[in-house]
Scaffold this motif. Structure first.
Motif, PDB file in Angstrom:
ATOM      1  N   GLN A  12       0.830  -1.204   0.000  1.00  0.00           N
ATOM      2  CA  GLN A  12       0.000   0.000   0.000  1.00  0.00           C
ATOM      3  C   GLN A  12       0.869   1.262   0.000  1.00  0.00           C
ATOM      4  O   GLN A  12       0.579   2.236  -0.706  1.00  0.00           O
ATOM      5  CB  GLN A  12      -0.917  -0.014   1.222  1.00  0.00           C
ATOM      6  CG  GLN A  12      -2.034  -1.050   1.117  1.00  0.00           C
ATOM      7  CD  GLN A  12      -2.836  -1.181   2.398  1.00  0.00           C
ATOM      8  OE1 GLN A  12      -2.322  -0.887   3.502  1.00  0.00           O
ATOM      9  NE2 GLN A  12      -4.062  -1.645   2.285  1.00  0.00           N
ATOM     10  N   ALA A  13       1.974   1.217   0.769  1.00  0.00           N
ATOM     11  CA  ALA A  13       2.896   2.367   0.815  1.00  0.00           C
ATOM     12  C   ALA A  13       3.594   2.542  -0.531  1.00  0.00           C
ATOM     13  O   ALA A  13       3.760   3.667  -1.025  1.00  0.00           O
ATOM     14  CB  ALA A  13       3.918   2.159   1.933  1.00  0.00           C
ATOM     15  N   ASP A  14       4.021   1.425  -1.156  1.00  0.00           N
ATOM     16  CA  ASP A  14       4.687   1.493  -2.461  1.00  0.00           C
ATOM     17  C   ASP A  14       3.753   2.070  -3.518  1.00  0.00           C
ATOM     18  O   ASP A  14       4.172   2.871  -4.374  1.00  0.00           O
ATOM     19  CB  ASP A  14       5.145   0.094  -2.888  1.00  0.00           C
ATOM     20  CG  ASP A  14       6.328  -0.400  -2.064  1.00  0.00           C
ATOM     21  OD1 ASP A  14       6.945   0.421  -1.359  1.00  0.00           O
ATOM     22  OD2 ASP A  14       6.610  -1.617  -2.115  1.00  0.00           O
ATOM     23  N   LEU A  15       2.488   1.646  -3.465  1.00  0.00           N
ATOM     24  CA  LEU A  15       1.522   2.143  -4.444  1.00  0.00           C
ATOM     25  C   LEU A  15       1.300   3.652  -4.295  1.00  0.00           C
ATOM     26  O   LEU A  15       1.174   4.365  -5.303  1.00  0.00           O
ATOM     27  CB  LEU A  15       0.186   1.395  -4.287  1.00  0.00           C
ATOM     28  CG  LEU A  15       0.149  -0.017  -4.889  1.00  0.00           C
ATOM     29  CD1 LEU A  15      -1.103  -0.755  -4.445  1.00  0.00           C
ATOM     30  CD2 LEU A  15       0.206   0.046  -6.409  1.00  0.00           C
ATOM     31  N   GLU A  16       1.263   4.129  -3.071  1.00  0.00           N
ATOM     32  CA  GLU A  16       1.116   5.572  -2.846  1.00  0.00           C
ATOM     33  C   GLU A  16       2.313   6.326  -3.431  1.00  0.00           C
ATOM     34  O   GLU A  16       2.168   7.389  -4.044  1.00  0.00           O
ATOM     35  CB  GLU A  16       0.998   5.856  -1.337  1.00  0.00           C
ATOM     36  CG  GLU A  16      -0.336   5.443  -0.724  1.00  0.00           C
ATOM     37  CD  GLU A  16      -1.499   6.190  -1.323  1.00  0.00           C
ATOM     38  OE1 GLU A  16      -1.363   7.400  -1.628  1.00  0.00           O
ATOM     39  OE2 GLU A  16      -2.568   5.556  -1.505  1.00  0.00           O
ATOM     40  N   THR A  20       2.453   9.035  -6.645  1.00  0.00           N
ATOM     41  CA  THR A  20       3.088  10.362  -6.562  1.00  0.00           C
ATOM     42  C   THR A  20       4.070  10.560  -7.712  1.00  0.00           C
ATOM     43  O   THR A  20       4.092  11.617  -8.370  1.00  0.00           O
ATOM     44  CB  THR A  20       3.834  10.509  -5.221  1.00  0.00           C
ATOM     45  OG1 THR A  20       2.892  10.346  -4.157  1.00  0.00           O
ATOM     46  CG2 THR A  20       4.483  11.879  -5.100  1.00  0.00           C
ATOM     47  N   LEU A  21       4.878   9.512  -7.968  1.00  0.00           N
ATOM     48  CA  LEU A  21       5.853   9.590  -9.055  1.00  0.00           C
ATOM     49  C   LEU A  21       5.171   9.723 -10.412  1.00  0.00           C
ATOM     50  O   LEU A  21       5.665  10.420 -11.303  1.00  0.00           O
ATOM     51  CB  LEU A  21       6.744   8.343  -9.041  1.00  0.00           C
ATOM     52  CG  LEU A  21       7.708   8.215  -7.854  1.00  0.00           C
ATOM     53  CD1 LEU A  21       8.398   6.852  -7.875  1.00  0.00           C
ATOM     54  CD2 LEU A  21       8.756   9.328  -7.899  1.00  0.00           C
ATOM     55  N   GLN A  37       4.429  -1.200 -13.307  1.00  0.00           N
ATOM     56  CA  GLN A  37       4.797  -1.627 -11.964  1.00  0.00           C
ATOM     57  C   GLN A  37       3.628  -1.437 -10.988  1.00  0.00           C
ATOM     58  O   GLN A  37       3.395  -2.274 -10.101  1.00  0.00           O
ATOM     59  CB  GLN A  37       6.014  -0.831 -11.466  1.00  0.00           C
ATOM     60  CG  GLN A  37       6.596  -1.311 -10.149  1.00  0.00           C
ATOM     61  CD  GLN A  37       7.103  -2.744 -10.214  1.00  0.00           C
ATOM     62  OE1 GLN A  37       7.420  -3.256 -11.303  1.00  0.00           O
ATOM     63  NE2 GLN A  37       7.189  -3.386  -9.071  1.00  0.00           N
ATOM     64  N   THR A  38       2.856  -0.362 -11.190  1.00  0.00           N
ATOM     65  CA  THR A  38       1.697  -0.112 -10.334  1.00  0.00           C
ATOM     66  C   THR A  38       0.650  -1.218 -10.479  1.00  0.00           C
ATOM     67  O   THR A  38       0.100  -1.718  -9.491  1.00  0.00           O
ATOM     68  CB  THR A  38       1.061   1.250 -10.679  1.00  0.00           C
ATOM     69  OG1 THR A  38       2.018   2.288 -10.462  1.00  0.00           O
ATOM     70  CG2 THR A  38      -0.166   1.518  -9.817  1.00  0.00           C
ATOM     71  N   GLU A  39       0.374  -1.612 -11.711  1.00  0.00           N
ATOM     72  CA  GLU A  39      -0.601  -2.683 -11.960  1.00  0.00           C
ATOM     73  C   GLU A  39      -0.146  -3.998 -11.346  1.00  0.00           C
ATOM     74  O   GLU A  39      -0.949  -4.764 -10.807  1.00  0.00           O
ATOM     75  CB  GLU A  39      -0.823  -2.844 -13.457  1.00  0.00           C
ATOM     76  CG  GLU A  39      -1.558  -1.668 -14.090  1.00  0.00           C
ATOM     77  CD  GLU A  39      -1.674  -1.807 -15.597  1.00  0.00           C
ATOM     78  OE1 GLU A  39      -0.994  -2.700 -16.164  1.00  0.00           O
ATOM     79  OE2 GLU A  39      -2.426  -1.029 -16.225  1.00  0.00           O
ATOM     80  N   LYS A  40       1.163  -4.259 -11.428  1.00  0.00           N
ATOM     81  CA  LYS A  40       1.718  -5.479 -10.854  1.00  0.00           C
ATOM     82  C   LYS A  40       1.535  -5.495  -9.336  1.00  0.00           C
ATOM     83  O   LYS A  40       1.144  -6.506  -8.745  1.00  0.00           O
ATOM     84  CB  LYS A  40       3.202  -5.585 -11.221  1.00  0.00           C
ATOM     85  CG  LYS A  40       3.868  -6.847 -10.709  1.00  0.00           C
ATOM     86  CD  LYS A  40       5.318  -6.879 -11.143  1.00  0.00           C
ATOM     87  CE  LYS A  40       6.013  -8.129 -10.608  1.00  0.00           C
ATOM     88  NZ  LYS A  40       7.446  -8.163 -10.977  1.00  0.00           N
ATOM     89  N   LEU A  41       1.800  -4.361  -8.704  1.00  0.00           N
ATOM     90  CA  LEU A  41       1.648  -4.264  -7.250  1.00  0.00           C
ATOM     91  C   LEU A  41       0.182  -4.355  -6.830  1.00  0.00           C
ATOM     92  O   LEU A  41      -0.145  -4.954  -5.802  1.00  0.00           O
ATOM     93  CB  LEU A  41       2.262  -2.958  -6.746  1.00  0.00           C
ATOM     94  CG  LEU A  41       3.791  -2.829  -6.864  1.00  0.00           C
ATOM     95  CD1 LEU A  41       4.235  -1.453  -6.383  1.00  0.00           C
ATOM     96  CD2 LEU A  41       4.493  -3.923  -6.077  1.00  0.00           C
ATOM     97  N   GLN A  43      -2.177  -6.005  -8.355  1.00  0.00           N
ATOM     98  CA  GLN A  43      -2.601  -7.404  -8.460  1.00  0.00           C
ATOM     99  C   GLN A  43      -2.137  -8.212  -7.259  1.00  0.00           C
ATOM    100  O   GLN A  43      -2.886  -9.023  -6.702  1.00  0.00           O
ATOM    101  CB  GLN A  43      -2.052  -8.014  -9.757  1.00  0.00           C
ATOM    102  CG  GLN A  43      -2.719  -7.476 -11.012  1.00  0.00           C
ATOM    103  CD  GLN A  43      -2.085  -8.021 -12.288  1.00  0.00           C
ATOM    104  OE1 GLN A  43      -1.137  -8.818 -12.226  1.00  0.00           O
ATOM    105  NE2 GLN A  43      -2.587  -7.587 -13.435  1.00  0.00           N
ATOM    106  N   GLU A  44      -0.888  -7.985  -6.861  1.00  0.00           N
ATOM    107  CA  GLU A  44      -0.348  -8.701  -5.708  1.00  0.00           C
ATOM    108  C   GLU A  44      -1.097  -8.313  -4.431  1.00  0.00           C
ATOM    109  O   GLU A  44      -1.422  -9.157  -3.597  1.00  0.00           O
ATOM    110  CB  GLU A  44       1.145  -8.406  -5.542  1.00  0.00           C
ATOM    111  CG  GLU A  44       1.784  -9.183  -4.394  1.00  0.00           C
ATOM    112  CD  GLU A  44       3.263  -8.871  -4.206  1.00  0.00           C
ATOM    113  OE1 GLU A  44       3.839  -9.367  -3.214  1.00  0.00           O
ATOM    114  OE2 GLU A  44       3.829  -8.148  -5.039  1.00  0.00           O
ATOM    115  N   LEU A  45      -1.381  -7.008  -4.296  1.00  0.00           N
ATOM    116  CA  LEU A  45      -2.099  -6.530  -3.122  1.00  0.00           C
ATOM    117  C   LEU A  45      -3.498  -7.118  -3.050  1.00  0.00           C
ATOM    118  O   LEU A  45      -3.953  -7.564  -1.981  1.00  0.00           O
ATOM    119  CB  LEU A  45      -2.175  -5.000  -3.159  1.00  0.00           C
ATOM    120  CG  LEU A  45      -2.969  -4.339  -2.022  1.00  0.00           C
ATOM    121  CD1 LEU A  45      -2.343  -4.643  -0.680  1.00  0.00           C
ATOM    122  CD2 LEU A  45      -3.070  -2.835  -2.250  1.00  0.00           C
TER     123      LEU A  45
END
Length: 230
Positions: A12-16, A20-21, A37-41, A43-45
Protein backbone atom coordinates in the motif's frame (compact mmCIF):
# COMPACT_ATOMS: atom_id res chain seq x y z
CA UNK A 1 0.84 -8.46 12.99
CA UNK A 2 1.35 -11.35 10.59
CA UNK A 3 3.86 -11.47 7.73
CA UNK A 4 1.03 -11.16 5.21
CA UNK A 5 -0.35 -8.07 6.94
CA UNK A 6 3.10 -6.47 6.93
CA UNK A 7 3.47 -7.18 3.23
CA UNK A 8 0.03 -5.64 2.57
CA UNK A 9 1.09 -2.44 4.35
CA UNK A 10 4.34 -2.30 2.34
CA UNK A 11 2.49 -2.72 -0.94
CA UNK A 12 0.00 0.00 0.00
CA UNK A 13 2.90 2.37 0.81
CA UNK A 14 4.69 1.49 -2.46
CA UNK A 15 1.52 2.14 -4.44
CA UNK A 16 1.12 5.57 -2.85
CA UNK A 17 4.72 6.36 -3.80
CA UNK A 18 4.23 5.22 -7.38
CA UNK A 19 1.07 7.34 -7.68
CA UNK A 20 3.09 10.36 -6.56
CA UNK A 21 5.85 9.59 -9.06
CA UNK A 22 3.29 9.09 -11.82
CA UNK A 23 2.01 12.58 -11.27
CA UNK A 24 5.53 14.05 -11.42
CA UNK A 25 6.84 12.06 -14.42
CA UNK A 26 6.85 13.74 -17.83
CA UNK A 27 8.49 11.22 -20.16
CA UNK A 28 6.10 8.64 -21.72
CA UNK A 29 8.49 5.73 -21.20
CA UNK A 30 8.81 6.56 -17.50
CA UNK A 31 5.05 6.91 -17.13
CA UNK A 32 4.52 3.55 -18.83
CA UNK A 33 7.12 1.92 -16.59
CA UNK A 34 5.41 3.33 -13.48
CA UNK A 35 1.98 2.20 -14.75
CA UNK A 36 3.23 -1.35 -15.41
CA UNK A 37 4.80 -1.63 -11.96
CA UNK A 38 1.70 -0.11 -10.33
CA UNK A 39 -0.60 -2.68 -11.96
CA UNK A 40 1.72 -5.48 -10.85
CA UNK A 41 1.65 -4.26 -7.25
CA UNK A 42 -2.13 -3.79 -7.31
CA UNK A 43 -2.60 -7.40 -8.46
CA UNK A 44 -0.35 -8.70 -5.71
CA UNK A 45 -2.10 -6.53 -3.12
CA UNK A 46 -5.55 -7.70 -4.23
CA UNK A 47 -4.48 -11.35 -4.00
CA UNK A 48 -2.99 -10.92 -0.53
CA UNK A 49 -6.02 -9.02 0.77
CA UNK A 50 -8.41 -11.75 -0.42
CA UNK A 51 -6.23 -14.44 1.12
CA UNK A 52 -6.03 -12.59 4.43
CA UNK A 53 -9.79 -11.99 4.45
CA UNK A 54 -10.50 -15.71 3.95
CA UNK A 55 -8.04 -16.60 6.70
CA UNK A 56 -9.71 -14.25 9.16
CA UNK A 57 -13.19 -15.53 8.23
CA UNK A 58 -12.15 -19.13 8.89
CA UNK A 59 -10.51 -18.14 12.15
CA UNK A 60 -13.65 -16.30 13.29
CA UNK A 61 -15.84 -19.27 12.38
CA UNK A 62 -13.69 -21.70 14.33
CA UNK A 63 -13.57 -19.34 17.31
CA UNK A 64 -17.35 -19.01 17.40
CA UNK A 65 -17.93 -22.76 17.41
CA UNK A 66 -18.81 -24.21 20.78
CA UNK A 67 -16.30 -26.96 21.61
CA UNK A 68 -17.67 -30.40 22.37
CA UNK A 69 -21.03 -29.90 20.65
CA UNK A 70 -22.22 -33.02 18.85
CA UNK A 71 -25.31 -33.81 16.82
CA UNK A 72 -27.54 -36.68 17.86
CA UNK A 73 -30.10 -38.29 15.60
CA UNK A 74 -33.74 -38.22 16.75
CA UNK A 75 -35.22 -41.71 16.46
CA UNK A 76 -38.43 -41.28 18.45
CA UNK A 77 -41.36 -39.18 17.25
CA UNK A 78 -45.09 -39.37 16.71
CA UNK A 79 -47.36 -38.09 13.97
CA UNK A 80 -50.95 -37.47 13.03
CA UNK A 81 -52.77 -35.40 10.44
CA UNK A 82 -55.55 -32.95 9.75
CA UNK A 83 -57.04 -31.94 6.42
CA UNK A 84 -54.24 -29.42 5.84
CA UNK A 85 -51.22 -30.71 7.74
CA UNK A 86 -49.24 -33.79 8.64
CA UNK A 87 -47.86 -33.07 12.12
CA UNK A 88 -44.65 -34.55 13.49
CA UNK A 89 -44.35 -34.49 17.29
CA UNK A 90 -40.89 -34.55 18.90
CA UNK A 91 -41.51 -35.13 22.61
CA UNK A 92 -38.39 -37.10 23.55
CA UNK A 93 -36.26 -34.03 24.38
CA UNK A 94 -36.06 -32.35 27.78
CA UNK A 95 -35.34 -28.74 28.75
CA UNK A 96 -36.72 -27.29 25.52
CA UNK A 97 -37.54 -24.19 27.52
CA UNK A 98 -33.80 -23.38 27.54
CA UNK A 99 -33.62 -22.73 23.78
CA UNK A 100 -35.12 -20.12 21.46
CA UNK A 101 -37.07 -20.24 18.20
CA UNK A 102 -33.86 -19.23 16.42
CA UNK A 103 -32.30 -22.53 17.56
CA UNK A 104 -34.64 -24.39 15.20
CA UNK A 105 -33.35 -24.83 11.66
CA UNK A 106 -35.68 -26.37 9.08
CA UNK A 107 -35.44 -27.36 5.46
CA UNK A 108 -38.45 -28.56 3.47
CA UNK A 109 -38.54 -30.19 0.05
CA UNK A 110 -41.38 -31.63 -2.01
CA UNK A 111 -41.19 -35.03 -0.30
CA UNK A 112 -38.67 -34.57 2.50
CA UNK A 113 -37.85 -32.43 5.50
CA UNK A 114 -34.91 -31.84 7.82
CA UNK A 115 -35.05 -30.17 11.23
CA UNK A 116 -32.16 -29.38 13.57
CA UNK A 117 -32.56 -28.38 17.20
CA UNK A 118 -29.42 -26.61 18.37
CA UNK A 119 -27.76 -25.59 21.62
CA UNK A 120 -29.85 -27.89 23.82
CA UNK A 121 -27.65 -28.63 26.84
CA UNK A 122 -24.48 -28.53 24.69
CA UNK A 123 -25.97 -30.91 22.13
CA UNK A 124 -27.57 -30.55 18.72
CA UNK A 125 -30.38 -32.86 17.58
CA UNK A 126 -31.50 -33.71 14.07
CA UNK A 127 -34.50 -35.40 12.47
CA UNK A 128 -34.39 -36.01 8.74
CA UNK A 129 -37.10 -37.90 6.88
CA UNK A 130 -37.14 -38.39 3.13
CA UNK A 131 -39.34 -40.19 0.65
CA UNK A 132 -42.57 -38.97 2.24
CA UNK A 133 -45.70 -40.79 1.16
CA UNK A 134 -47.12 -37.73 -0.63
CA UNK A 135 -45.99 -34.27 -1.67
CA UNK A 136 -45.96 -31.31 0.70
CA UNK A 137 -46.05 -27.56 0.22
CA UNK A 138 -42.54 -26.60 1.36
CA UNK A 139 -43.35 -22.88 1.52
CA UNK A 140 -46.32 -23.49 3.82
CA UNK A 141 -44.52 -25.93 6.14
CA UNK A 142 -42.91 -24.86 9.41
CA UNK A 143 -41.84 -25.93 12.91
CA UNK A 144 -43.08 -24.65 16.27
CA UNK A 145 -41.21 -24.74 19.58
CA UNK A 146 -43.07 -25.34 22.86
CA UNK A 147 -41.79 -25.93 26.38
CA UNK A 148 -42.37 -29.69 26.16
CA UNK A 149 -42.18 -30.51 22.44
CA UNK A 150 -41.27 -29.45 18.94
CA UNK A 151 -43.99 -29.83 16.32
CA UNK A 152 -43.27 -29.91 12.60
CA UNK A 153 -46.19 -28.91 10.40
CA UNK A 154 -45.98 -30.41 6.90
CA UNK A 155 -48.57 -28.68 4.75
CA UNK A 156 -50.23 -31.13 2.40
CA UNK A 157 -49.90 -30.39 -1.28
CA UNK A 158 -53.36 -31.81 -1.77
CA UNK A 159 -55.64 -30.52 0.99
CA UNK A 160 -57.87 -33.25 2.41
CA UNK A 161 -55.64 -36.09 1.20
CA UNK A 162 -55.40 -38.94 3.70
CA UNK A 163 -51.93 -40.31 4.50
CA UNK A 164 -52.08 -43.95 5.58
CA UNK A 165 -48.35 -43.86 6.40
CA UNK A 166 -45.70 -41.21 6.79
CA UNK A 167 -43.27 -42.52 4.16
CA UNK A 168 -43.42 -44.57 0.99
CA UNK A 169 -41.07 -47.11 2.58
CA UNK A 170 -43.58 -47.71 5.38
CA UNK A 171 -46.34 -48.21 2.81
CA UNK A 172 -44.30 -50.82 0.91
CA UNK A 173 -43.42 -52.60 4.15
CA UNK A 174 -47.07 -52.59 5.20
CA UNK A 175 -48.19 -54.06 1.88
CA UNK A 176 -45.57 -56.81 2.07
CA UNK A 177 -46.55 -57.77 5.61
CA UNK A 178 -50.28 -57.99 4.83
CA UNK A 179 -51.15 -61.66 4.17
CA UNK A 180 -53.02 -62.35 0.94
CA UNK A 181 -55.68 -65.03 0.64
CA UNK A 182 -55.98 -67.05 -2.55
CA UNK A 183 -59.59 -66.58 -3.65
CA UNK A 184 -59.53 -69.88 -5.59
CA UNK A 185 -58.27 -71.94 -2.66
CA UNK A 186 -60.45 -73.79 -0.16
CA UNK A 187 -61.70 -71.24 2.42
CA UNK A 188 -60.74 -73.44 5.37
CA UNK A 189 -57.32 -74.13 3.92
CA UNK A 190 -56.84 -70.46 3.13
CA UNK A 191 -57.73 -69.48 6.68
CA UNK A 192 -55.29 -72.03 8.07
CA UNK A 193 -52.51 -70.70 5.82
CA UNK A 194 -53.29 -67.16 6.91
CA UNK A 195 -53.20 -68.10 10.61
CA UNK A 196 -49.94 -69.99 10.09
CA UNK A 197 -48.33 -66.99 8.40
CA UNK A 198 -49.52 -64.66 11.13
CA UNK A 199 -48.12 -67.04 13.76
CA UNK A 200 -44.71 -67.28 12.06
CA UNK A 201 -44.36 -63.52 11.59
CA UNK A 202 -46.09 -62.33 14.75
CA UNK A 203 -44.64 -61.35 18.10
CA UNK A 204 -44.93 -63.41 21.30
CA UNK A 205 -48.34 -61.96 22.17
CA UNK A 206 -49.67 -62.79 18.69
CA UNK A 207 -48.33 -66.36 18.94
CA UNK A 208 -49.98 -66.89 22.35
CA UNK A 209 -53.30 -65.60 21.02
CA UNK A 210 -53.21 -67.84 17.95
CA UNK A 211 -52.14 -70.89 20.00
CA UNK A 212 -55.01 -70.31 22.41
CA UNK A 213 -57.46 -70.00 19.51
CA UNK A 214 -56.22 -73.28 17.97
CA UNK A 215 -56.46 -75.08 21.30
CA UNK A 216 -60.00 -73.90 21.99
CA UNK A 217 -61.04 -74.80 18.44
CA UNK A 218 -59.67 -78.33 18.74
CA UNK A 219 -61.35 -78.81 22.13
CA UNK A 220 -64.70 -77.76 20.67
CA UNK A 221 -64.23 -80.15 17.73
CA UNK A 222 -63.36 -83.04 20.07
CA UNK A 223 -66.34 -82.34 22.34
CA UNK A 224 -68.62 -82.26 19.33
CA UNK A 225 -67.24 -85.63 18.13
CA UNK A 226 -67.75 -87.22 21.53
CA UNK A 227 -71.39 -86.10 21.61
CA UNK A 228 -72.04 -87.61 18.20
CA UNK A 229 -70.51 -90.94 19.28
CA UNK A 230 -72.73 -91.07 22.35
Amino acid sequence: MSTVELRIKELQADLEEYKTLSGQATRPSVKQSIKTQTEKLEQELDKLQKSESERKSKLAASTNQTPGVYTKKIDTYGWDQSDKFVKIYITCLKDLNTIKDSDLETHFEQRAFDISIKNLKNLNYNLKIGNLLNSIDSAGSYAKLKTDMVTVFLKKKNIGENWSCLTEKEMISKEKSTPKIDENADPQEGLMSLMKKMYEEGDDEMKRTISKAFTESREKQMNGTDLELK
